[in-house]
Design a protein around this motif. Structure first.
Motif, PDB file in Angstrom:
ATOM      1  N   GLU A  38       0.812  -1.219   0.000  1.00  8.22           N
ATOM      2  CA  GLU A  38       0.000   0.000   0.000  1.00  8.22           C
ATOM      3  C   GLU A  38       0.845   1.268   0.000  1.00  8.22           C
ATOM      4  O   GLU A  38       0.505   2.245  -0.666  1.00  8.22           O
ATOM      5  CB  GLU A  38      -0.932  -0.012   1.221  1.00  8.22           C
ATOM      6  CG  GLU A  38      -1.984  -1.119   1.181  1.00  8.22           C
ATOM      7  CD  GLU A  38      -2.911  -1.049   2.374  1.00  8.22           C
ATOM      8  OE1 GLU A  38      -2.716  -0.140   3.221  1.00  8.22           O
ATOM      9  OE2 GLU A  38      -3.831  -1.885   2.464  1.00  8.22           O
ATOM     10  N   SER A  39       1.930   1.260   0.753  1.00  3.79           N
ATOM     11  CA  SER A  39       2.782   2.452   0.771  1.00  3.79           C
ATOM     12  C   SER A  39       3.399   2.704  -0.597  1.00  3.79           C
ATOM     13  O   SER A  39       3.514   3.850  -1.049  1.00  3.79           O
ATOM     14  CB  SER A  39       3.882   2.296   1.822  1.00  3.79           C
ATOM     15  OG  SER A  39       4.718   1.176   1.514  1.00  3.79           O
ATOM     16  N   LEU A  44       3.434   5.651  -5.769  1.00  8.34           N
ATOM     17  CA  LEU A  44       3.267   5.631  -7.224  1.00  8.34           C
ATOM     18  C   LEU A  44       2.195   6.624  -7.653  1.00  8.34           C
ATOM     19  O   LEU A  44       2.371   7.341  -8.649  1.00  8.34           O
ATOM     20  CB  LEU A  44       2.894   4.221  -7.682  1.00  8.34           C
ATOM     21  CG  LEU A  44       2.559   4.074  -9.172  1.00  8.34           C
ATOM     22  CD1 LEU A  44       3.755   4.480 -10.029  1.00  8.34           C
ATOM     23  CD2 LEU A  44       2.131   2.638  -9.481  1.00  8.34           C
ATOM     24  N   LYS A  45       1.096   6.687  -6.916  1.00  6.32           N
ATOM     25  CA  LYS A  45       0.039   7.633  -7.264  1.00  6.32           C
ATOM     26  C   LYS A  45       0.537   9.065  -7.158  1.00  6.32           C
ATOM     27  O   LYS A  45       0.215   9.919  -7.991  1.00  6.32           O
ATOM     28  CB  LYS A  45      -1.166   7.416  -6.354  1.00  6.32           C
ATOM     29  CG  LYS A  45      -2.379   8.246  -6.749  1.00  6.32           C
ATOM     30  CD  LYS A  45      -3.592   7.864  -5.926  1.00  6.32           C
ATOM     31  CE  LYS A  45      -4.826   8.640  -6.401  1.00  6.32           C
ATOM     32  NZ  LYS A  45      -6.041   8.236  -5.636  1.00  6.32           N
ATOM     33  N   ASP A 115      -7.556  -2.653 -11.822  1.00  9.95           N
ATOM     34  CA  ASP A 115      -7.755  -2.047 -10.503  1.00  9.95           C
ATOM     35  C   ASP A 115      -6.709  -0.963 -10.239  1.00  9.95           C
ATOM     36  O   ASP A 115      -7.014   0.079  -9.642  1.00  9.95           O
ATOM     37  CB  ASP A 115      -7.677  -3.118  -9.418  1.00  9.95           C
ATOM     38  CG  ASP A 115      -8.845  -4.097  -9.483  1.00  9.95           C
ATOM     39  OD1 ASP A 115      -9.887  -3.738 -10.083  1.00  9.95           O
ATOM     40  OD2 ASP A 115      -8.717  -5.215  -8.956  1.00  9.95           O
ATOM     41  N   LEU A 116      -5.480  -1.211 -10.674  1.00 13.47           N
ATOM     42  CA  LEU A 116      -4.423  -0.212 -10.507  1.00 13.47           C
ATOM     43  C   LEU A 116      -4.746   1.046 -11.298  1.00 13.47           C
ATOM     44  O   LEU A 116      -4.517   2.172 -10.829  1.00 13.47           O
ATOM     45  CB  LEU A 116      -3.082  -0.798 -10.948  1.00 13.47           C
ATOM     46  CG  LEU A 116      -1.874   0.139 -10.872  1.00 13.47           C
ATOM     47  CD1 LEU A 116      -1.627   0.573  -9.438  1.00 13.47           C
ATOM     48  CD2 LEU A 116      -0.635  -0.548 -11.443  1.00 13.47           C
ATOM     49  N   TRP A 117      -5.280   0.884 -12.514  1.00 15.20           N
ATOM     50  CA  TRP A 117      -5.660   2.036 -13.342  1.00 15.20           C
ATOM     51  C   TRP A 117      -6.696   2.904 -12.622  1.00 15.20           C
ATOM     52  O   TRP A 117      -6.586   4.128 -12.595  1.00 15.20           O
ATOM     53  CB  TRP A 117      -6.207   1.534 -14.670  1.00 15.20           C
ATOM     54  CG  TRP A 117      -6.683   2.596 -15.603  1.00 15.20           C
ATOM     55  CD1 TRP A 117      -7.910   3.194 -15.601  1.00 15.20           C
ATOM     56  CD2 TRP A 117      -5.956   3.195 -16.670  1.00 15.20           C
ATOM     57  NE1 TRP A 117      -7.995   4.127 -16.603  1.00 15.20           N
ATOM     58  CE2 TRP A 117      -6.814   4.152 -17.274  1.00 15.20           C
ATOM     59  CE3 TRP A 117      -4.672   3.018 -17.188  1.00 15.20           C
ATOM     60  CZ2 TRP A 117      -6.415   4.917 -18.361  1.00 15.20           C
ATOM     61  CZ3 TRP A 117      -4.284   3.789 -18.279  1.00 15.20           C
ATOM     62  CH2 TRP A 117      -5.140   4.713 -18.848  1.00 15.20           C
ATOM     63  N   GLU A 118      -7.704   2.260 -12.040  1.00 16.94           N
ATOM     64  CA  GLU A 118      -8.734   3.014 -11.317  1.00 16.94           C
ATOM     65  C   GLU A 118      -8.149   3.678 -10.078  1.00 16.94           C
ATOM     66  O   GLU A 118      -8.520   4.810  -9.739  1.00 16.94           O
ATOM     67  CB  GLU A 118      -9.881   2.084 -10.932  1.00 16.94           C
ATOM     68  CG  GLU A 118     -10.657   1.538 -12.129  1.00 16.94           C
ATOM     69  CD  GLU A 118     -11.807   0.645 -11.709  1.00 16.94           C
ATOM     70  OE1 GLU A 118     -11.979   0.457 -10.472  1.00 16.94           O
ATOM     71  OE2 GLU A 118     -12.530   0.154 -12.577  1.00 16.94           O
ATOM     72  N   TYR A 119      -7.238   3.000  -9.399  1.00 14.19           N
ATOM     73  CA  TYR A 119      -6.640   3.574  -8.191  1.00 14.19           C
ATOM     74  C   TYR A 119      -5.807   4.812  -8.511  1.00 14.19           C
ATOM     75  O   TYR A 119      -5.809   5.795  -7.749  1.00 14.19           O
ATOM     76  CB  TYR A 119      -5.773   2.521  -7.503  1.00 14.19           C
ATOM     77  CG  TYR A 119      -4.967   3.064  -6.343  1.00 14.19           C
ATOM     78  CD1 TYR A 119      -5.567   3.274  -5.102  1.00 14.19           C
ATOM     79  CD2 TYR A 119      -3.617   3.374  -6.498  1.00 14.19           C
ATOM     80  CE1 TYR A 119      -4.831   3.790  -4.042  1.00 14.19           C
ATOM     81  CE2 TYR A 119      -2.881   3.881  -5.436  1.00 14.19           C
ATOM     82  CZ  TYR A 119      -3.488   4.090  -4.207  1.00 14.19           C
ATOM     83  OH  TYR A 119      -2.762   4.598  -3.154  1.00 14.19           O
ATOM     84  N   PRO A 128      -2.837  11.874 -15.772  1.00 11.37           N
ATOM     85  CA  PRO A 128      -3.411  11.917 -14.421  1.00 11.37           C
ATOM     86  C   PRO A 128      -4.639  12.787 -14.365  1.00 11.37           C
ATOM     87  O   PRO A 128      -4.675  13.873 -14.939  1.00 11.37           O
ATOM     88  CB  PRO A 128      -2.268  12.492 -13.566  1.00 11.37           C
ATOM     89  CG  PRO A 128      -1.435  13.261 -14.532  1.00 11.37           C
ATOM     90  CD  PRO A 128      -1.516  12.491 -15.830  1.00 11.37           C
ATOM     91  N   GLU A 129      -5.676  12.309 -13.694  1.00 13.80           N
ATOM     92  CA  GLU A 129      -6.917  13.056 -13.546  1.00 13.80           C
ATOM     93  C   GLU A 129      -6.839  13.822 -12.239  1.00 13.80           C
ATOM     94  O   GLU A 129      -6.870  13.259 -11.161  1.00 13.80           O
ATOM     95  CB  GLU A 129      -8.117  12.110 -13.511  1.00 13.80           C
ATOM     96  CG  GLU A 129      -9.461  12.810 -13.396  1.00 13.80           C
ATOM     97  CD  GLU A 129      -9.785  13.606 -14.638  1.00 13.80           C
ATOM     98  OE1 GLU A 129     -10.150  14.778 -14.490  1.00 13.80           O
ATOM     99  OE2 GLU A 129      -9.668  13.065 -15.742  1.00 13.80           O
TER     100      GLU A 129
END
Length: 238
Positions: A38-39, A44-45, A115-119, A128-129
């Motif tokens: 998670e970290s 990454l985000k 799932d990573l794309w949505e996260y 990036p949105e």
């Protein structure tokens, strides 16, 4: 979406082709970010939404988009190799038994990447949105609309055009130009002062008429332009 066929290993007589830069970017992102749970995903985000993204992050986002759109195969082998590397690096469990690495098939890998794309909150273009992206897209959209509006251009012109403002602008331009030309060609002090005054008056008239036309054009493109924006409360961090 149907499952992608498992990647086939190259024949002994044909050497394996080097990894593409996008595949390399996926491996780097998995090693430096996703392997840390998670970290790592939070880091990454943050890297994806940073103002100046690293080239490897850009390549990763584009490769991820191509995978989800079916343009390239799902890199299941790359993902499983990173799981194996991480399991070896972590070492055996507390009871001494070797850690079993996670193993994905093509469908599981695809769902994990989706799932990573949505996260990561990415747009369909892999960008990036966020606030910065919204501002950039609004600027690009507004700039294109100010230059051109879809539909009948003559009808649009009749809708936002003000003939009084146009007449004021044209009269001001003519008055300013003629008065300045006369001002430079005469020597009488009184007439020069009068022509200078008329030049300034023409400049003010042209500015008012042109500014009114510009404001009407902007309001035609965006009716909410120049209206006070309501302050929204900042969302709390998740």
């Amino acid at each position: 979406m149907t499952e992608q066929p498992p990647p086939t290993s190259p024949t002994p007589s044909v050497p394996a082709a080097p990894a593409a830069p996008s595949t390399h970017a996926l491996a780097v992102v998995m090693r430096d970010y996703l392997s840390y749970g998670e970290s790592g995903m939070a880091d990454l985000k943050e890297a994806v939404h940073s103002v100046r993204r690293k080239p490897v992050i850009n390549a990763f986002c584009q490769h991820l988009r191509r995978i989800l759109e079916g343009e390239v195969p799902v890199p299941t082998e790359v993902i499983n190799k990173e799981f194996e590397r991480r399991a070896k690096e972590d070492g055996p469990l507390e009871d001494g038994t070797p850690a079993e690495p996670v193993h994905y098939d093509d469908q599981q890998a695809y769902e994990a990447l989706a799932d990573l794309w949505e996260y990561l909150d990415l747009t369909p273009e892999g960008e990036p949105e966020g606030a910065a992206t919204a501002v950039k897209s609004a600027v690009r959209s507004g700039r294109s609309q100010l230059l051109w509006v879809d539909g009948d251009p003559l009808h649009a012109l009749k809708t936002w055009m003000s003939w009084r403002s146009l007449a004021l602008f044209l009269v001001g331009v003519v008055l300013c130009t003629v008065s300045w030309a006369v001002y430079e060609r005469i020597d009488a002090a009184f007439l020069r002062s009068l022509m200078l005054l008329l030049t300034l008056a023409g400049f003010v008239m042209a500015s008012i008429g042109g500014g009114a036309l510009w404001l009407r054009r902007v309001r035609y493109v965006n009716p909410d332009a120049f209206l006070p924006s309501e302050r929204k409360a900042k969302d709390g961090r998740r």
